[in-house]
Design an enzyme around this catalytic site. Structure first.
Site, short mmCIF file in Angstrom:
data_model
loop_
_atom_site.label_atom_id
_atom_site.label_comp_id
_atom_site.label_asym_id
_atom_site.label_seq_id
_atom_site.Cartn_x
_atom_site.Cartn_y
_atom_site.Cartn_z
N GLU A 66 0.85 -1.19 0.00
CA GLU A 66 0.00 0.00 0.00
C GLU A 66 0.88 1.24 0.00
O GLU A 66 2.01 1.22 0.52
CB GLU A 66 -0.89 -0.02 1.26
N ASN A 225 -12.35 -1.37 -0.63
CA ASN A 225 -11.60 -1.96 0.48
C ASN A 225 -12.27 -1.54 1.79
O ASN A 225 -12.57 -0.35 1.97
CB ASN A 225 -10.16 -1.43 0.47
N GLU A 226 -12.49 -2.50 2.65
CA GLU A 226 -13.12 -2.20 3.95
C GLU A 226 -14.25 -1.18 3.76
O GLU A 226 -14.26 -0.10 4.35
CB GLU A 226 -12.08 -1.72 4.97
N TYR A 297 -6.34 -8.88 11.62
CA TYR A 297 -5.06 -8.54 12.24
C TYR A 297 -5.06 -9.04 13.68
O TYR A 297 -6.10 -9.07 14.33
CB TYR A 297 -4.85 -7.02 12.24
N GLU A 351 -5.80 -9.17 3.88
CA GLU A 351 -4.95 -8.48 4.86
C GLU A 351 -4.91 -9.34 6.11
O GLU A 351 -5.95 -9.62 6.71
CB GLU A 351 -5.50 -7.08 5.20
N GLN A 401 2.06 -5.95 5.81
CA GLN A 401 2.34 -5.58 4.44
C GLN A 401 3.78 -5.92 4.11
O GLN A 401 4.60 -6.02 5.02
CB GLN A 401 2.07 -4.10 4.23
O1 AHR Z 1 -2.85 -2.35 6.40
C1 AHR Z 1 -3.17 -1.12 6.98
C2 AHR Z 1 -4.65 -0.81 6.88
O2 AHR Z 1 -5.38 -1.73 7.63
C3 AHR Z 1 -5.25 -0.92 5.49
O3 AHR Z 1 -5.05 0.22 4.73
C4 AHR Z 1 -6.71 -1.12 5.79
O4 AHR Z 1 -7.37 -1.83 4.79
C5 AHR Z 1 -6.70 -1.84 7.12
O5 AHR Z 1 -7.58 -1.26 8.01
#
Ligand code: AHR
Length: 553
Positions: A66, A225-226, A297, A351, A401
């Site tokens: 990103e 995205n999201e 995450y 992600e 990432q």
């Molecule tokens: O990876 C960082 C951020 O986390 C991304 O931009 C987003 O999609 C997520 O919330």
């Protein structure tokens, strides 16, 4: 998100007599599985060659880049005139190391950034490209940063540069489309820039000025995205309206089977998935979705989330949160199953990773960057093994990432560069790509601890997955215990062991990192094991990741 009910999972599986019908690996904590074993070991693994789960899509070994902090600028892109060795502006050390782990697909340009990005800013002669304010500019992490490409994007790295990067490392491109701030027409034109035949349109002519006569044949397109958050704060129903607008009728295919990835939930928010699929069904549109994007995450609570100076609770809390991926997959799959009965749509975990709350290492503009230890290597192995165990459900995954950010496989600054412990897991696990995932039963003493909020918790003592390709069996195993080694008999049912090569990633200090001065501090070791027959005994050291590469007779 609730915890994974592991004990209940085991009990109900046994009670129903359905243990062997469950997807993936069954962890029975010693409740059964010793039949047919010869050694008196504390742990047992049975690999059932005759019980296939599904092919492990190579796309599960995907990455994510990103325009965020130091990922693109100072990470991937150094520029053609840089003193840093580069190939057409792309960091050479990164290309060389990334190629080795066979990256199947790379997602770009975001993330939240994607829904603010106009792809037209990043094409054509570089000297003519505009500088734009980056989506992340107001993040508190930038308080000590005054200017630079992380705040004001010079657009030196655009679609063609990304395509060149993908080509250099042998990956497929996966582009995230701006749904929040651009109309569908802009997407249509991006498709044209990437995929229209040479000499046929104005955009394919612009592509040719980047040296690319031939189309890029981009197959994977993420629609937003999201979209429940930074991608527009849509409701699932509103998002489906947008998804339809962006994907129906007017989109040119140029002979390709385009794979649209719809913006899905955060973690196990199955309500989003269910409502979205209901809305898709009402519009008869489920077949236009190839994948449902899911993000997960992991962060340990409190001081346990320090990237390096974590304590024992932080170790286990983080691994337990990484293990919640299993629940993220099974719960979303269950939520969409009654609507998408044929399971036409796969899950795309585009992600995932451990998100620590540290400051950047050397350059303050490297937002969300943190060091990686063996603990992050175990987050990696646990997660990849979960994907394998659900090979029938997961069509793609992208670790977040790639470089200088969250859960990065690489760290760089100027001409300095290193790979991190998670990189080595990707290297060890690359053999799983394209393999047939087979059911694997693991029986091992559980690991117990008291979490930061005082709750008694347990983790599986050993966990892993197995896959077969051309008589080569790859068995990967994580020992999550900080202190206990596991002596384990591994039995291969339906095959005989001809030879074994063991690769182990372990660290003499669980806080050790690979830094620019010590890039080989945490690296795996490989040994040949002399054994033949239906089983072998192997010691899995504490806090380790192991690959057994087994040639079958
Ligand atoms: O990876 C960082 C951020 O986390 C991304 O931009 C987003 O999609 C997520 O919330």
């Amino acid at each position: 998100m609730s915890d994974i009910p592991r004990r209940e999972f085991v009990r109900s599986a046994l009670a129903g007599g359905a243990a062997l019908m469950l997807p993936g690996t069954l962890y029975n904590a010693g409740l059964f599985g010793r039949r047919g074993f010869s050694a008196q070991t504390d742990s047992h693994i049975e690999v059932l060659l005759d019980e296939p789960i599904g092919t492990i899509a190579p796309e599960v070994y995907g990455h994510f880049t990103e325009h965020l902090g130091g990922v693109i600028y100072d990470g991937v892109w150094v520029g053609e005139d840089s003193k840093v060795p580069n190939i057409g502006g792309i960091r050479k050390a990164l290309v060389d190391a990334l190629k080795r782990i066979r990256p199947s697909v790379i997602r770009w340009p975001g993330g939240c950034f994607a829904d603010s990005y106009d792809w037209r800013d990043g094409v054509g002669p570089r000297e003519n490209r505009p500088t734009r304010t980056n989506f992340w500019i107001d993040d508190p992490g930038f308080k000590n940063v005054d200017g630079g490409p992380a705040l004001y994007d010079p657009n030196e790295f655009g679609t063609s540069e990304f395509e060149h990067f993908c080509r250099l490392v042998g990956a497929q491109p996966y582009l995230a489309v701006n749904v929040r701030t651009l109309p569908a027409q802009a997407f249509r034109e991006w498709l044209e820039y990437c995929n229209a035949p040479a000499g046929k349109t104005t955009w394919s002519d612009v592509r040719e000025t980047a040296g690319d006569k031939d189309p890029y044949d981009v197959r994977f397109w993420g629609v937003g995205n999201e979209s429940w958050g930074c991608g527009g704060n849509f409701t699932p129903e509103e998002y489906v309206e947008e998804f339809r607008r962006f994907t129906t009728w007017s989109m040119p295919h140029y002979g390709l089977d385009l794979s649209y990835i719809a913006s899905g939930p955060s973690g196990a928010d199955t309500e989003w998935s269910r409502r979205m699929f209901e809305a898709l069904r009402e519009r008869n549109a489920i077949d236009s979705v190839w994948g449902l994007s899911v993000h997960h995450y992991s962060s340990a609570p409190g001081v346990g989330n320090h990237a390096v100076d974590y304590d024992e609770i932080g170790w286990y809390d983080l691994l337990e949160r990484a293990n919640r991926m299993e629940r993220v997959i099974t719960s979303n799959w269950a939520a969409i199953g009654p609507i998408d009965r044929q399971h036409h749509v796969k899950l795309v975990v585009d992600e995932w990773g451990a998100w620590h709350d540290n400051a950047p290492l050397e350059d303050p503009s490297h937002l969300f960057e943190s060091q990686q230890t063996i603990r992050d290597a175990l987050v990696t192995s646990l997660t990849l093994d979960i994907f394998h165990r659900h090979a029938d459900k997961v069509g793609m995954a992208n670790v977040a990432q790639l470089i200088n950010c969250i859960h990065s496989l690489f760290l760089s600054h100027d001409d300095k560069f290193t790979v991190t412990p998670p990189y080595h897991v990707f290297d060890m696990y690359a053999a799983h790509q394209g393999g047939q995932s087979v059911r694997t039963l693991v029986s091992a003493p559980e690991v117990s601890w008291t979490s930061r909020n005082g709750e008694a918790r347990e983790l599986w003592g050993l966990s892993g997955s197995a896959s077969v390709k051309d008589r080569e069996l790859t068995l990967t195993v994580t020992n999550s215990s900080l202190a206990e080694p596991r002596e384990c008999e591994v039995a291969v049912r339906g095959g005989a062991i001809k030879s074994v090569r063991a690769t182990t990633l372990i660290s003499d200090d669980v806080h050790a990192v690979n830094d620019f001065d010590h890039p080989d501090r945490v690296t795996p070791k490989t040994v040949d094991i002399q054994t033949t027959g239906p089983s072998l005994v192997h010691d899995f050291p504490p806090a380790s990741v192991t690959k057994l590469a087994i040639t079958l007779g």
